[in-house]
Design an enzyme around this catalytic site. Sequence first.
Site: not given
Length: 189
Positions: A12, A14, A101, A103, A173
Amino acid sequence: MKKIVVFASGSGTNAENIIKYFKGSAIGEVVGVFTNNANAKVIDRAKNNAVPVDVFSKTELYESDFLQKINTIQPDLIVLAGFLLKFPDEIIAAYPDKIINIHPALLPKYGGKGMYGMYVHKAVVENREKETGISIHYVNEHYDEGAVIFQKSVAVLGTDTPEVVAEKIHELEQKYFPSVIENLLKAKS
């Protein structure tokens, strides 16, 4: 105020980064975190930030009343942040261009079923790629095949291990995912 729902299956980091990014924002806020893993660290991260958590089973995700649960929230954006299950077609159809999403590779490379986390980083290193990166994309009925919204690359050195590549990807990210979400919410205004 735009409503963001985050789906996550693991640590978790992100999800927490997104929650903190939007705390006090005039644009949007994370109103819920959904996880299919009762032992996921994302549960504590969400609760520590006063965000409600819904833990569900894989079978529940594909039942019709799960869509009703999401419809009750009426999210403006559904964000998959390390969510490992295939998202149900019924929910994708109900929220077109509202499910994204992230990736850990430059799609279309290293995407598809089973390509997540260290599996991706190991493949990148084994194939001696010169670069890798992140892809943020819309979710469709196929793993990692939705339209790409954003990509950012990073160099892969010949001495990089999969763990080093993972660290580089995590930095990308953390830096870019929240701002891409913010830009999407602004564009939907």
